[in-house]
Every structure is written in C-alpha cells, then in structure tokens.
Motif scaffolding. Structure first.
Motif, mmCIF file in Angstrom:
data_model
loop_
_atom_site.group_PDB
_atom_site.id
_atom_site.type_symbol
_atom_site.label_atom_id
_atom_site.label_comp_id
_atom_site.label_asym_id
_atom_site.label_seq_id
_atom_site.Cartn_x
_atom_site.Cartn_y
_atom_site.Cartn_z
ATOM 1 N N GLY A 195 0.934 -0.932 -0.049
ATOM 2 C CA GLY A 195 -0.062 -0.144 -0.218
ATOM 3 C C GLY A 195 0.566 1.574 0.212
ATOM 4 O O GLY A 195 0.411 2.278 -0.803
ATOM 5 N N ALA A 196 1.833 1.320 0.526
ATOM 6 C CA ALA A 196 2.784 2.775 1.092
ATOM 7 C C ALA A 196 3.444 2.662 -0.574
ATOM 8 O O ALA A 196 3.697 3.452 -0.885
ATOM 9 C CB ALA A 196 3.705 2.043 2.509
ATOM 10 N N ILE A 200 2.359 1.714 -3.492
ATOM 11 C CA ILE A 200 1.385 2.027 -4.252
ATOM 12 C C ILE A 200 1.184 4.151 -4.078
ATOM 13 O O ILE A 200 1.494 4.369 -5.221
ATOM 14 C CB ILE A 200 0.035 1.335 -3.826
ATOM 15 C CG1 ILE A 200 0.457 -0.340 -4.958
ATOM 16 C CG2 ILE A 200 -0.661 2.129 -5.660
ATOM 17 C CD1 ILE A 200 -0.666 -1.047 -4.534
ATOM 18 N N TYR A 201 1.546 4.336 -2.857
ATOM 19 C CA TYR A 201 0.967 5.781 -2.654
ATOM 20 C C TYR A 201 2.736 6.131 -3.385
ATOM 21 O O TYR A 201 2.269 7.336 -3.720
ATOM 22 C CB TYR A 201 0.106 5.969 -1.033
ATOM 23 C CG TYR A 201 0.721 7.123 -1.010
ATOM 24 C CD1 TYR A 201 -0.748 7.559 -1.066
ATOM 25 C CD2 TYR A 201 1.821 8.032 -0.648
ATOM 26 C CE1 TYR A 201 -1.000 8.875 -0.926
ATOM 27 C CE2 TYR A 201 2.043 9.938 -0.477
ATOM 28 C CZ TYR A 201 0.240 9.633 -0.320
ATOM 29 O OH TYR A 201 0.071 11.440 0.277
ATOM 30 N N TYR A 222 0.847 7.705 -6.366
ATOM 31 C CA TYR A 222 -0.406 9.213 -5.881
ATOM 32 C C TYR A 222 0.620 10.607 -6.077
ATOM 33 O O TYR A 222 -0.581 10.873 -6.058
ATOM 34 C CB TYR A 222 -0.967 8.669 -4.692
ATOM 35 C CG TYR A 222 -2.373 7.970 -4.728
ATOM 36 C CD1 TYR A 222 -3.437 8.304 -5.700
ATOM 37 C CD2 TYR A 222 -1.953 6.467 -4.997
ATOM 38 C CE1 TYR A 222 -4.402 7.768 -5.910
ATOM 39 C CE2 TYR A 222 -3.181 5.382 -5.240
ATOM 40 C CZ TYR A 222 -4.250 6.371 -5.277
ATOM 41 O OH TYR A 222 -5.438 5.418 -6.078
ATOM 42 N N GLY A 253 -11.909 5.100 -20.437
ATOM 43 C CA GLY A 253 -13.338 5.003 -18.675
ATOM 44 C C GLY A 253 -12.390 4.147 -17.292
ATOM 45 O O GLY A 253 -13.494 4.628 -16.275
ATOM 46 N N THR A 286 -11.254 3.940 -13.311
ATOM 47 C CA THR A 286 -11.050 5.011 -12.556
ATOM 48 C C THR A 286 -9.554 5.159 -12.387
ATOM 49 O O THR A 286 -9.042 3.703 -12.838
ATOM 50 C CB THR A 286 -11.736 5.467 -11.191
ATOM 51 O OG1 THR A 286 -11.510 3.599 -10.777
ATOM 52 C CG2 THR A 286 -13.329 4.938 -11.900
ATOM 53 N N LYS A 287 -8.864 5.539 -11.860
ATOM 54 C CA LYS A 287 -7.543 5.425 -11.288
ATOM 55 C C LYS A 287 -7.474 4.133 -10.552
ATOM 56 O O LYS A 287 -6.907 3.265 -10.673
ATOM 57 C CB LYS A 287 -7.115 6.090 -10.278
ATOM 58 C CG LYS A 287 -5.924 6.457 -9.825
ATOM 59 C CD LYS A 287 -5.327 7.641 -9.754
ATOM 60 C CE LYS A 287 -3.384 7.943 -9.308
ATOM 61 N NZ LYS A 287 -2.890 9.161 -9.607
ATOM 62 N N TRP A 288 -7.806 3.818 -9.329
ATOM 63 C CA TRP A 288 -8.009 2.757 -8.651
ATOM 64 C C TRP A 288 -8.598 1.674 -10.124
ATOM 65 O O TRP A 288 -7.791 0.286 -9.723
ATOM 66 C CB TRP A 288 -8.842 2.316 -7.274
ATOM 67 C CG TRP A 288 -9.929 1.174 -6.717
ATOM 68 C CD1 TRP A 288 -10.567 0.411 -6.863
ATOM 69 C CD2 TRP A 288 -7.406 0.532 -6.606
ATOM 70 N NE1 TRP A 288 -10.059 -1.249 -5.783
ATOM 71 C CE2 TRP A 288 -8.601 -0.891 -5.958
ATOM 72 C CE3 TRP A 288 -6.610 0.484 -6.300
ATOM 73 C CZ2 TRP A 288 -8.239 -1.545 -5.386
ATOM 74 C CZ3 TRP A 288 -6.231 -0.631 -5.973
ATOM 75 C CH2 TRP A 288 -7.032 -1.618 -5.135
ATOM 76 N N GLN A 289 -8.899 1.231 -9.834
ATOM 77 C CA GLN A 289 -9.444 0.116 -11.234
ATOM 78 C C GLN A 289 -8.361 -0.178 -12.022
ATOM 79 O O GLN A 289 -7.976 -1.055 -12.655
ATOM 80 C CB GLN A 289 -10.328 0.314 -12.413
ATOM 81 C CG GLN A 289 -11.822 0.392 -11.467
ATOM 82 C CD GLN A 289 -12.971 0.540 -12.314
ATOM 83 O OE1 GLN A 289 -13.198 1.699 -13.240
ATOM 84 N NE2 GLN A 289 -14.191 0.031 -12.806
#
Lengths: 295, 284
Positions: free
Chosen positions: B82-83, B85-86, B90, B171, B173-176
C-alpha cells in the motif's frame, strides 16, 4: 439511469482507497518516529542516575557496582566497523570493478547469485564460522592471543558487508556514461587508466554511498560480532584481545537487566546511540547523493 | 613499469578479487554443509529439542521459523505494498512523499537489535504481551516493511505509462487502473521483493531473541501465537552461546546446514520463478 449508482460507487471507491494507501505510507514515518521516541524515552532515563560524562567517557562497566561507563563499547563498535570497511571496502570495490568491466558474461552471471547468497547467509552462520574456524585458527595456528577480539569481528564483518559494497558500487560504475569511457580509450588510455582516472572519480559519490552503507551494516550487526568478540567489558588492549561492542553487550546483558533500572536503561541508551549513528549515516548518504546530482 | 604492463597487473588483481569473492562463498557454504549434512536425520529435523541431554531435534524451531516468517509477511506485505503504491502512483513528488521515502530509508537502516528492543518495549512492556511467537512476528514485520515498500515502488515505476493511459482512456478510474492493469504487470517484481525479504528474515536472530524468545513449544506444530517462538537461527545461537546440551556442536552444525538449505531453496525459487511468473501474469 440504472448504471448511474454503479458508476458512483466506482468513484467513491476511487476516492477513499487513496486514503488507505496514504495511511500505509504515513505509518512508515510513524514507526520511525516511535522507534526514536521510545528508545529516547527509555534510554535517556539513564541520565537520572548516571552522568553523560560517565556513560560516554568512562570505560568502567560493572552493573553490580552501579558503574555504567559505555566508552569501551562505543570504541569497540566504531573500531570493528572501520576494520570491516578496511577489509571489505577495497575487496568489494575490486569485485564491483571486476563485475562491471573485466568479467566475461559467464563469470558475471555467477557473481550475481553469489552476491545474493552473501546477503542471504544468516548472521548467526557467519558468527558460527567465525567461532569455529576463524577464532581457533587465529589462536592455534597464528598464535595471536585468544583469537577473540576486534580483528576476528572486523574480518567477519568485512565479509558480511561485501555484498552491500559490491552491488551499490557496481550500480554506480555502470551508470557512468559510456561516452566518458570511450573518450578516454580513444585518447589511448589503457583500461586501468580509464578506470582510475575516469570511472572511479565519476562514480565516487556512489562508491562512497556503498562504503557508508557497509559501515552502517557493520555497526549494527549483532549476532556475528557477539560470537567472535569475546564479550569482555574492557577496552581492547590489542586487535586480538577480547572486548565488546554496543550490540554484543546489549544481547549478552539484556536478559539479566531489570526493566526501568539504571542497568536496563543504560542498555537502551546504547541502542539509542546505535540508532542515532545509523540515522546520521543515512543523512550523510542523502547529502552525498544530492552532491552527486549537482555535478 | 609501462602503462600496458601495469594494466595487465591490475586486470590480474581484479580477477583475483572476483575469484576470491566466489571462493570464500563456496568455502563457507561447503564447510557448513559438509559439517551439518551428516547430522540431518528425520529425528533431528522433525523431533523435539532437548534442554539438557543429547539427541535433541529442531522440529519445533523449524516450524516456528516458517510460521513466524509467514505471519510477519502477512502483516507487513499489505501495508508495505500500500505504501509503495502511494509513493509510485499517487505522490511521486512533494514534501510528504520525500518525508515518507526518508522514513523508509531510515527504517531500513535501523539495526535489527534496536528493532528487537523497540518490539520489546512496545509489545511486551506497554501492551503487556509475553515473549511469544506473535510478538516476534509483529517485530519481524517491522524489518520486512522497508524492503517491500522500496521494491513495490521501484517495480510500479517500471510499468510503462502507456498501460495507465490506455486504461484511463477506456474510462477506468485510477483505482481500477491500478488494480487491474498496473499491479498485475508489477506482480512478478513485487513477489520477487517479498521472496527476497523472506530470505533475509528467515535467518534473522537479533530481532527475535527478546521478542519471540529462546524457548519453543513442546507441541509440533503449535499454531498458538502465545507459544514460545524460538526459530532455527535463534536456536543455533542459543545452543552455542548459552546452551547446556553436550551435543551442542552437532546441533549447531545441523541447524546451520538446515538454514543454508532453506536459503538456497529461497534463492533458487527467486532465480527461476520470476521468469515463469512474468510470463504467466502478463501473457508475454
């Protein structure tokens, strides 16, 4: 219209999942700060009963007599780490040069997994080899005192930091632009002249980073050192006399020290000293990298 | 000496260094296996250990080693990925990302004995748990975190930008995009990172002595988190440093060989699996 709620849900997910990642990322900083905080809080309590001058400057360590001078451990740690760099630094750099410039592909393909295995061998195994092979060899064959001591620790640590030094300096050597080398070779320089006058100076920040990371690994290494240093809380008289380091002393004594006593706290203070040294080394590396970027 | 002769001498020296590095490693591995393999028998590998008499095994320690490793990765991997990925997806730049990256570097450089003492203060003295397998696994997770964060971030950065653009243009989303395009493409790299971490954590000792302890359960296997969590590496140190058993040298030799075998296996998996895994996951 039936699709609209699904689409919204998608966007809601998209918005909140970001915070999950952010939280994981921030947790890293929280952990580092709590390590500093708890080590600091526990370790600094030592100074309620022991003066900083005694802790840092006195070599008299005798918990039964309430004497908590840690100078010999600090000297031991620093000494062992520098010996490690003395043994492992040049050999590691030579290994990196060999891998980057000299070795044919086949040998290089052998060096890489070898390097990974050096990292993977557990530190107790290094310590065990030191204890059962190196120390008896120093003592019985070379007649160098008891065999235990800074020399044995430095040599084992030197081998343990090899992979760090090799992989990072090899990266640094490889990232030197080929045009620089080609220019040097075109001027008639031999391979060694090119390495010495072009490659090493250009890759110097990376090589120094490798050496500092090796130093950091050596100073924090515990098990291997504990098994070959001799565990005697005295300032080393020679390279071959038993002494102790910060890490070895913590491992040996933590089991006996009551929590929140001056004895226990002084061990946490030793851990704090280690922590501060490692963090300072990281800051030094950051500075080096920044300097490397501006050149 | 002329420049050419000098060059030849140095080339020879560099060959010497390379061969020395490989030779020392071969000598180390060979010595440990030569000493330890004869000790390895079914009763040693799977039997219970003994405190005072000869003939003890390392069954409980072997189980604990993998159980603690598994638990620590279970705790560390999701948070660390998770970190990562951030940092990669992001917030590539900016003050916060810099601070987090610095923290990860610092965490990676904290000596393992210091992490062990931190685990001891946090889990044992403040939260009131006993020295146990669970506490050892939690503390070991702290060591696993920074490596997995770094590997995840590096691997995600190697995924071509066009992949993301194509997905977003369709189309998603970012998470997808991250979950269905970027992560699958980066998974081989992340798995490599986790295996690398596992290989390092399997031999970790200093973190575990004061958190997981130097005793193992009489039951094999014992899944209880409150059981004593002595691992192979800790056992090897303990019998040599403090142990009372008469056959401690044999036990240390056997344990060493077992550890080396485990590590060789990890490295083999690492070397062979990444290629297949990449093929399988990306269909390339």
């Amino acid at each position: 219209m039936t699709e609209a709620p699904i689409k919204d849900l998608r966007l809601v997910y998209d918005r909140y999942i970001r915070y999950l990642f952010l939280a994981s990322a921030i947790l890293m900083s929280v952990i580092v700060l709590s390590i500093l905080f708890f080590m600091g809080q526990q370790g600094l309590q030592t100074f309620r009963e022991v003066s900083p001058a005694e802790f840092f400057l006195s070599t008299k360590w005798d918990p039964l007599d309430e004497k908590f001078g840690a100078a010999s451990f600090i000297v031991g740690s620093v000494y062992a780490a520098f010996l490690a760099v003395l043994f492992g630094g040049p050999l590691g750099l030579a290994g990196a040069l060999f891998m980057a410039k000299v070795a044919p592909k086949r040998v290089r393909d052998l060096m890489r997994p070898a390097n990974d295995l050096y990292v993977a061998i557990p530190s107790v195994v290094y310590g065990y080899l030191g204890l059962t092979v190196l120390v008896p060899f120093l003592r019985d064959e070379l007649k160098l005192g008891m065999g235990f001591g800074l020399f044995a620790a430095g040599l084992i640590l030197g081998i343990m930091i090899l992979p760090t030094v090799i992989s990072i300096s090899e990266d640094a050597l490889r990232s030197v632009p080929p045009s620089l080398e080609e220019a040097s070779v075109a001027l008639g320089a031999t391979r060694w002249q090119t390495i010495w006058h072009v490659l090493i100076p250009t890759a110097l920040p990376g090589i120094l980073t490798a050496v500092i990371l090796g130093l950091a690994r050596a100073i924090g290494e515990t098990m291997a050192v504990q098994m070959v240093i001799g565990n005697t809380p005295l300032l080393a008289k020679s390279l071959f006399s038993p002494t102790a380091t910060l890490t070895s002393e913590i491992v040996v004594e933590m089991g006996n020290a009551p929590f929140n006593s001056a004895y226990g706290n002084s061990l946490f203070l030793m851990a704090l000293v280690l922590l501060v040294i490692s963090l300072l080394l990281i800051v030094a590396i950051r500075g080096l990298i920044r300097k490397g970027e501006t050149i | 000496m002329s420049a050419k002769q000098w060059d030849r001498v140095v080339t020879g020296l560099l060959w010497g260094a390379g061969l020395l590095i490989i030779g020392v490693l071969a000598l180390f591995l060979g010595y440990i296996l030569f000493k330890g393999l004869p000790v390895l028998s079914a009763s040693f590998i799977f039997g219970p250990s003994s405190d005072v008499s000869a003939g003890g095994g390392v069954g409980a320690q072997l189980f604990n080693t993998f159980y603690i490793l598994f638990l620590s990765l279970l705790v560390a991997a999701p948070v660390a990925v998770g970190a990562g990925i951030y940092l990669a997806e992001y917030s590539a730049r900016g003050r916060l990302a810099d601070l987090i990256r610095l923290s990860v570097e610092c965490l990676a450089s904290v000596p393992s004995i210091v992490l062990g003492l931190f685990g001891m203060i946090l889990f044992i003295n403040l939260m009131g748990f006993g020295i146990s397998l669970g506490v050892g696994a939690m503390t070991l997770a702290l060591m696993n975190l920074p490596i997995i964060v770094r590997v995840t971030e590096e691997t995600l950065k190697t995924v071509p930008r066009e992949y993301r653009e194509a997905s977003l243009a369709l189309g998603a989303t970012k998470w997808q995009t991250i979950a269905r395009v970027v992560l699958p493409a980066a998974l081989p790299g992340i798995v490599t990172g986790v295996t690398l971490t596992a290989g390092r954590a399997v031999g970790e000792t200093a973190i575990l002595i004061f958190t997981a302890g130097t005793t193992a359960s009489r039951l094999i296997p014992d899944f209880s988190l409150a059981a004593g969590g002595e691992t192979l590496a800790v056992h090897m140190w303990y019998v040599m440093a403090i142990g009372l058993v008469p056959d401690r040298v044999d036990i240390a030799n056997g344990t060493g060989a077992l550890l080396i075998l485990v590590i060789l296996t990890f490295n083999l998996i690492l070397a062979s699996s990444t290629k297949h895994l990449r093929k399988w996951l990306t269909g390339m």
